[in-house]
Design an enzyme around this catalytic site. Sequence first.
Site, PDB file in Angstrom:
ATOM      1  CG  HIS A 219      -2.061   0.892   1.248  1.00  0.00           C
ATOM      2  ND1 HIS A 219      -2.346   1.761   0.234  1.00  0.00           N
ATOM      3  CD2 HIS A 219      -2.998   1.157   2.216  1.00  0.00           C
ATOM      4  CE1 HIS A 219      -3.408   2.498   0.555  1.00  0.00           C
ATOM      5  NE2 HIS A 219      -3.808   2.153   1.761  1.00  0.00           N
ATOM      6  CG  HIS A 258      -4.595   0.285  -8.460  1.00  0.00           C
ATOM      7  ND1 HIS A 258      -5.949   0.281  -8.247  1.00  0.00           N
ATOM      8  CD2 HIS A 258      -4.052   1.080  -7.513  1.00  0.00           C
ATOM      9  CE1 HIS A 258      -6.211   1.063  -7.215  1.00  0.00           C
ATOM     10  NE2 HIS A 258      -5.087   1.556  -6.741  1.00  0.00           N
ATOM     11  CG  ASP A 314       2.800   4.027  -4.271  1.00  0.00           C
ATOM     12  OD1 ASP A 314       2.880   5.035  -3.566  1.00  0.00           O
ATOM     13  OD2 ASP A 314       1.928   3.154  -4.117  1.00  0.00           O
TER      14      ASP A 314
END
Length: 377
Positions: A219, A258, A314
């Site tokens: 995460h 994702h 990210d």
Amino acid sequence: MEYSKGLAGVVAGETVVSQVQGDVGKLIYKGISIDTLASQSTFEESTYHALYGVLPTQAQLSVFRATMAANRALPVYIVEILKNLPKTMHPMGILQTLVSSLTGASTSASLSQVEQNIEQSISIIAKMGTMAAYASRHRKGLPFVEPKTDLSHAGNFLYMLSGVVPSAEMARIFDVALILHLDHDFNASTFTARVTSSTQASLNISIASAIGSLAGPLHGGANEKVLQMADEIGESSKAKQWVLDALAKKAKVNGFGHRVYKTMDPRAVILKGMLDTVVSAKPNKYYDILNIVHDTMIAELGKTSKDYIWPNVDFWSGALYNSLEIDTLDFTPIFTVSRVSGWCAHILEQWQDNRIFRPAAFYIGPDSAEYIPITAR
Ligand SMILES: CC(C)(COP(=O)(O)OP(=O)(O)OC[C@H]1O[C@@H](n2cnc3c(N)ncnc32)[C@H](O)[C@@H]1OP(=O)(O)O)[C@@H](O)C(=O)NCCC(=O)NCCS
């Protein structure tokens, strides 16, 4: 009853806070696209929008900004707790400890006291920046920098982190990064916040739970791992082969994939644009390596059935923060500084129509088993 591992595809609630449109790569906060917010809003305005559900007038925004700024300073006892924590402790553990420590005599929430709950949200959101900056300076053995009330939330955070007032351009880039991370419907940490708050646990205890959930590498910790990967690759000439080897071993490449997006994450596009701007003025050692990893991943996965694996938020954020001279260990705390606004909005929403989360499990153990006394085992 149907079982879905990791709750994939399970609708666990209703929300107006945000919507991830995974097929088209779009993210909206209460109907407004993040592209619009990133180009026109600020973190303070987006936070107001998340908490109150409407955009503020100029006068309301001025009061809100001033209230946020006035809430930045930490109580003395919180600073004392921080000073006593080991310098080697991960800053996410530090944030969780400090936020939990904000609890008064009771850990239960008053769901009907909406105005007080919003006020407490603003206080926690304002303090999160200070806690994250102080955690960083504590690790480095540097004196804490008192918050300034005349800077934006983003500008003040960078100031408390480095002791130097950032340029307007850098403060704005960081402001946009905070807007982009503010909310993302029922991601793991937000769901954690909603589960904890559904027990009527207090706001800060619910936020502390969410911080724990965000800390993991699947995460919030993924951007830290992206730079570790780039360090491991070492130089751009080795990047392509590194990716091919990783995919051959069926390893996951951090910053890709994702649960909801099946195309490019819209936040990654904006972050990459900001990184390009920053790198055009000042080179970044990760930039070339990450570009090759990026292109190789898209080319390779496009050849397979896994062409739904795209860069996520990210992938570029770590290199951007690195260009802003932020330590890798502070990346996930920065995510927290932003996402806390979304967590608060979700908790307030949960409390408007609360029912405790209590899913079921398929029991797959034995129907009966013998208890063997310990002396006979
Ligand atoms: C984000 C993530 C946790 C989503 O997990 P998920 O929805 O449970 O998806 P899965 O892990 O089941 O992946 C589905 C398939 O895609 C592959 N895959 C997923 N992410 C991948 C990645 N980053 N690199 C290579 N392959 C990947 C998996 O190996 C799996 O393949 P399989 O079906 O052959 O076993 C996952 O993509 C991941 O671990 N990514 C890397 C960490 C990361 O960047 N996290 C930040 C998220 S914002």
